[in-house]
Scaffold this motif. Sequence first.
Motif, PDB file in Angstrom:
ATOM      1  N   THR A  35      33.623  24.857  36.847  1.00  0.00           N
ATOM      2  CA  THR A  35      33.927  25.824  35.794  1.00  0.00           C
ATOM      3  C   THR A  35      35.381  26.261  35.938  1.00  0.00           C
ATOM      4  OG1 THR A  35      31.648  26.632  35.707  1.00  0.00           O
ATOM      5  CG2 THR A  35      33.354  28.072  34.820  1.00  0.00           C
ATOM      6  N   ILE A  36      36.136  26.170  34.857  1.00  0.00           N
ATOM      7  CA  ILE A  36      37.520  26.633  34.832  1.00  0.00           C
ATOM      8  C   ILE A  36      37.576  27.936  34.046  1.00  0.00           C
ATOM      9  CG2 ILE A  36      39.883  26.104  34.132  1.00  0.00           C
ATOM     10  CD1 ILE A  36      39.221  23.145  34.371  1.00  0.00           C
ATOM     11  N   VAL A  37      38.272  28.933  34.602  1.00  0.00           N
ATOM     12  CA  VAL A  37      38.346  30.245  33.958  1.00  0.00           C
ATOM     13  C   VAL A  37      39.807  30.574  33.673  1.00  0.00           C
ATOM     14  CG1 VAL A  37      37.533  32.620  34.016  1.00  0.00           C
ATOM     15  CG2 VAL A  37      36.401  30.910  35.413  1.00  0.00           C
ATOM     16  N   PRO A  38      40.303  30.273  32.478  1.00  0.00           N
ATOM     17  CA  PRO A  38      41.662  30.662  32.101  1.00  0.00           C
ATOM     18  C   PRO A  38      41.674  32.118  31.631  1.00  0.00           C
ATOM     19  CG  PRO A  38      40.871  28.750  30.852  1.00  0.00           C
ATOM     20  CD  PRO A  38      39.691  29.437  31.445  1.00  0.00           C
ATOM     21  N   ILE A  39      42.463  32.938  32.316  1.00  0.00           N
ATOM     22  CA  ILE A  39      42.536  34.354  31.954  1.00  0.00           C
ATOM     23  C   ILE A  39      43.977  34.749  31.619  1.00  0.00           C
ATOM     24  CG2 ILE A  39      40.422  35.076  33.095  1.00  0.00           C
ATOM     25  CD1 ILE A  39      42.004  35.810  35.570  1.00  0.00           C
ATOM     26  N   GLY A  40      44.766  33.738  31.230  1.00  0.00           N
ATOM     27  CA  GLY A  40      46.119  33.935  30.728  1.00  0.00           C
ATOM     28  C   GLY A  40      46.332  32.996  29.559  1.00  0.00           C
ATOM     29  N   PRO A  41      47.568  32.752  29.160  1.00  0.00           N
ATOM     30  CA  PRO A  41      47.822  31.747  28.128  1.00  0.00           C
ATOM     31  C   PRO A  41      47.245  30.389  28.530  1.00  0.00           C
ATOM     32  CG  PRO A  41      49.775  33.062  28.534  1.00  0.00           C
ATOM     33  CD  PRO A  41      48.788  33.456  29.591  1.00  0.00           C
ATOM     34  N   LEU A  42      46.871  29.594  27.534  1.00  0.00           N
ATOM     35  CA  LEU A  42      46.104  28.370  27.781  1.00  0.00           C
ATOM     36  C   LEU A  42      46.970  27.121  27.964  1.00  0.00           C
ATOM     37  CD1 LEU A  42      43.216  29.168  25.336  1.00  0.00           C
ATOM     38  CD2 LEU A  42      42.944  28.714  27.767  1.00  0.00           C
ATOM     39  N   ASP A  77      40.585  58.624  29.928  1.00  0.00           N
ATOM     40  CA  ASP A  77      41.134  58.202  31.214  1.00  0.00           C
ATOM     41  C   ASP A  77      40.299  57.056  31.783  1.00  0.00           C
ATOM     42  OD1 ASP A  77      42.822  58.180  33.374  1.00  0.00           O
ATOM     43  OD2 ASP A  77      41.881  59.875  34.394  1.00  0.00           O
ATOM     44  N   GLY A  78      40.722  55.858  31.432  1.00  0.00           N
ATOM     45  CA  GLY A  78      40.026  54.667  31.910  1.00  0.00           C
ATOM     46  C   GLY A  78      40.866  53.444  31.629  1.00  0.00           C
ATOM     47  N   MET A  79      40.303  52.269  31.897  1.00  0.00           N
ATOM     48  CA  MET A  79      41.052  51.034  31.659  1.00  0.00           C
ATOM     49  C   MET A  79      40.083  49.885  31.415  1.00  0.00           C
ATOM     50  SD  MET A  79      42.490  50.154  35.452  1.00  0.00           S
ATOM     51  CE  MET A  79      41.598  48.945  36.466  1.00  0.00           C
ATOM     52  N   VAL A  80      40.620  48.806  30.875  1.00  0.00           N
ATOM     53  CA  VAL A  80      39.810  47.656  30.473  1.00  0.00           C
ATOM     54  C   VAL A  80      40.044  46.506  31.459  1.00  0.00           C
ATOM     55  CG1 VAL A  80      39.226  46.090  28.597  1.00  0.00           C
ATOM     56  CG2 VAL A  80      40.088  48.379  28.076  1.00  0.00           C
ATOM     57  N   LEU A  81      38.981  46.001  32.048  1.00  0.00           N
ATOM     58  CA  LEU A  81      39.063  44.878  32.990  1.00  0.00           C
ATOM     59  C   LEU A  81      38.801  43.573  32.238  1.00  0.00           C
ATOM     60  CD1 LEU A  81      37.103  46.409  36.008  1.00  0.00           C
ATOM     61  CD2 LEU A  81      39.582  46.177  35.756  1.00  0.00           C
ATOM     62  N   HIS A  82      39.645  43.285  31.247  1.00  0.00           N
ATOM     63  CA  HIS A  82      39.426  42.142  30.371  1.00  0.00           C
ATOM     64  C   HIS A  82      39.026  40.878  31.149  1.00  0.00           C
ATOM     65  CE1 HIS A  82      41.347  44.176  26.935  1.00  0.00           C
ATOM     66  NE2 HIS A  82      42.332  44.511  27.745  1.00  0.00           N
ATOM     67  N   ASP A  83      39.876  40.474  32.084  1.00  0.00           N
ATOM     68  CA  ASP A  83      39.711  39.172  32.732  1.00  0.00           C
ATOM     69  C   ASP A  83      38.501  39.127  33.650  1.00  0.00           C
ATOM     70  OD1 ASP A  83      41.991  38.364  31.423  1.00  0.00           O
ATOM     71  OD2 ASP A  83      43.317  38.843  33.094  1.00  0.00           O
ATOM     72  N   ALA A  84      38.163  40.262  34.237  1.00  0.00           N
ATOM     73  CA  ALA A  84      36.981  40.301  35.096  1.00  0.00           C
ATOM     74  C   ALA A  84      35.700  40.057  34.305  1.00  0.00           C
ATOM     75  CB  ALA A  84      36.906  41.638  35.829  1.00  0.00           C
ATOM     76  N   ASP A 123      43.867  40.748  35.945  1.00  0.00           N
ATOM     77  CA  ASP A 123      43.765  39.457  36.626  1.00  0.00           C
ATOM     78  C   ASP A 123      43.501  39.660  38.114  1.00  0.00           C
ATOM     79  OD1 ASP A 123      45.437  37.316  34.555  1.00  0.00           O
ATOM     80  OD2 ASP A 123      45.930  39.436  34.443  1.00  0.00           O
ATOM     81  N   ALA A 124      44.168  40.658  38.722  1.00  0.00           N
ATOM     82  CA  ALA A 124      43.980  40.913  40.152  1.00  0.00           C
ATOM     83  C   ALA A 124      42.524  41.270  40.441  1.00  0.00           C
ATOM     84  CB  ALA A 124      44.911  42.031  40.610  1.00  0.00           C
ATOM     85  N   PHE A 125      41.939  42.117  39.601  1.00  0.00           N
ATOM     86  CA  PHE A 125      40.519  42.455  39.763  1.00  0.00           C
ATOM     87  C   PHE A 125      39.656  41.207  39.583  1.00  0.00           C
ATOM     88  CE2 PHE A 125      42.142  46.669  39.459  1.00  0.00           C
ATOM     89  CZ  PHE A 125      41.161  47.547  39.890  1.00  0.00           C
ATOM     90  N   ALA A 126      40.007  40.364  38.618  1.00  0.00           N
ATOM     91  CA  ALA A 126      39.218  39.164  38.343  1.00  0.00           C
ATOM     92  C   ALA A 126      39.285  38.178  39.506  1.00  0.00           C
ATOM     93  CB  ALA A 126      39.714  38.500  37.060  1.00  0.00           C
ATOM     94  N   ILE A 127      40.481  37.966  40.057  1.00  0.00           N
ATOM     95  CA  ILE A 127      40.616  37.067  41.211  1.00  0.00           C
ATOM     96  C   ILE A 127      39.797  37.598  42.382  1.00  0.00           C
ATOM     97  CG2 ILE A 127      42.226  36.171  42.939  1.00  0.00           C
ATOM     98  CD1 ILE A 127      44.382  36.271  40.695  1.00  0.00           C
TER      99      ILE A 127
END
Length: 332
Positions: A135-142, A249-256, A27-31
């Motif tokens: 545009t609304i972008v929900p990246i947590g529970p709805l 060795d990596g990670m997923v930026l789901h919300d971004a 979420d921090a990356f997405a914001i």
Amino acid sequence: MWRGARNEGVWRVVTKLVIDTDPGVDDAFAIALAALSEDVELLGVTTVFGNVGLDNTTRNARRVLALCKRGDVPVAEGAARPLVHPHPHRARYVHGVDGLSGRSAALPEPERPVERGGAVRLLARLLEDSDDPVTIVPIGPLTNIATLLAARPDLHHKIARVVIMGGALLHGNTSAAAEFNIWSDPEAAQRVLGGGEVPCVLVPMDLTYRCAVDRAWLDALAASGPVGAALTALTPDYLAHYRKALGWDGMVLHDAVAVAEAISPGILRTEAVPVAVETSFGPARGATLVDQRRPELRADTEVPETGAPVSVAVDTDVDALRTFFAERLTLS
């Protein structure tokens, strides 16, 4: 949805955006992605329970905005629990005790107080005040978005799209069937995705996993400047989890990934299909049931479809998307 803006003699297409979030490392990356993008008018950020409790998610969102020098963006607190049933647990095992690998306090202090009246009131006011659809972008529970749609049907026409990070086509991450955001409040997710009241885009974890970034990408971001360095400093607990989930060795930026689609419509390839959410208390609770059968076959069944089809993201140019992230997060 968009308006024109002139910058150094070049006309840009500007997206009016509101993010609903539960920070959370991704979420921090997405914001930051939205806050640093010159072609985004970030109208506001609303917070919700999820990865950690509401106090932490709100504090984290405000601190990320302060990192990006966006004290102009209002932040309002939303739901502290699901619409109907208690939330079983948080995702501290992924994001750390404070949601940011225990490093939230390393970010700058928030520059602006929390807005009075709560998330739904802020969302409604931003929609009312906008001349163009938002545009609304929900990246947590709805939960917040379901409440807004139920309380203010008069504002549905002011919503350009709801671009949701959530759901899974094949298997979940919180259970065998369910992805965390949808699982956290299945009733709210069904209200939003099954209501057919506003155009919805669903960005499932099947696709976001394919867009994972590796250590070299993170090292380049850390070396790019103070914002990139601060963001990558938030990732140790998150990286430790995804080393197990990915096997490298990596990670997923789901919300971004969802925010990228909100900023640049079409960066993800979507298919319009019926979507329902499992709200029973069996082992499939929170599963997203995405009907990918051919329309001709669906038409032969006797089960009626409810609501409008949802645009489900199924593919993207992964390298181009990673470049999109890097270019915008290194503007600082």
